[in-house]
Design a protein around this motif. Structure first.
Motif, PDB file in Angstrom:
ATOM      1  N   ALA A  15      -1.244  -3.044   8.185  1.00 35.59           N
ATOM      2  CA  ALA A  15      -0.302  -2.969   7.083  1.00 35.59           C
ATOM      3  C   ALA A  15       1.151  -2.965   7.278  1.00 35.59           C
ATOM      4  O   ALA A  15       1.905  -3.296   6.285  1.00 35.59           O
ATOM      5  N   ASN A  29       6.227  -4.161   5.531  1.00 40.26           N
ATOM      6  CA  ASN A  29       4.778  -4.124   5.087  1.00 40.26           C
ATOM      7  C   ASN A  29       4.478  -5.552   5.114  1.00 40.26           C
ATOM      8  O   ASN A  29       5.188  -6.385   4.894  1.00 40.26           O
ATOM      9  N   SER A  90      -3.796 -10.161   1.143  1.00 39.96           N
ATOM     10  CA  SER A  90      -4.592  -9.716   2.080  1.00 39.96           C
ATOM     11  C   SER A  90      -6.155 -10.231   1.974  1.00 39.96           C
ATOM     12  O   SER A  90      -6.842 -10.339   2.928  1.00 39.96           O
TER      13      SER A  90
END
Length: 196
Positions: A15, A29, A90
């Motif tokens: 992350a 991030n 993601s």
């Protein structure tokens, strides 16, 4: 405005990446796609989006300008913030996301954690024209001919019902349809079994 950070990769988790730029460590991030691309490297260059709020300055980093461009499009949709956009990026690669939006595949978008039917529909309605008009320079390289979107959706739906994860299933089905655009659904599913 920070365009990018380039430096030594001091720490890396799925992350967050900490990039050391001349002794200053920037916590950035990142999406899983970016994590996969920089994993195992000692240095990296991440394109940055800086979210400045009253309580925090948050950096989001991307391995490519295309991924950052998609992130910016996603956060322009009402109800989608930085973390939700990062979750979408993601779960789906930039090429997959472009394909999902351009083929209006609500079902696939709903498989992303935290995305409900209304949000998925809003993303597609708000972004399909921007993606089609080429407002984004994402080179998908994996687009499916329009006539095959029904075969794509049906095959992915069947594979997910059989217990396969949606994102890898779509990737495999898209690859099969790219090789054989006229393949019927049954044939696509059988070939996908061998590849998954």
């Amino acid at each position: 405005m920070i365009e990018y950070v380039k430096g030594e990769l001091a720490e890396l988790t799925p992350a967050v990446a900490v990039v050391d730029c001349n002794g200053v460590g920037y916590a950035v991030n990142i999406s899983l796609n970016t994590y996969s691309a920089i994993q195992g490297k000692t240095s990296c260059k991440l394109y940055i989006y800086e979210a400045i709020r009253e309580d925090a300055h948050v950096l989001y980093g991307f391995v490519s300008k295309q991924e950052r461009e998609l992130f910016l499009l996603l956060i322009s949709v009402s109800g989608i913030g930085g973390n939700t956009a990062r979750t979408i990026l993601s779960a789906l690669s930039p090429a997959e996301l472009v394909n999902v939006i351009s083929t209006e595949n609500v079902t696939m978008l709903k498989t992303v954690k935290g995305i409900g039917l209304k949000t998925a529909q809003r993303v597609i309605v708000d972004l399909k024209d921007k993606i089609r008009t080429g407002a984004t320079s994402v080179e998908s390289g994996m687009t499916v001919p329009v006539g095959n979107s029904a075969v794509l959706e049906e095959a992915v739906a069947a594979l997910t019902m059989l217990g396969f994860a949606a994102a890898p299933s779509q990737k495999v089905v898209m690859a099969i349809l790219k090789d054989d655009p006229q393949a019927p659904v049954e044939s696509v599913i059988k070939q996908a079994f061998k590849r998954l």
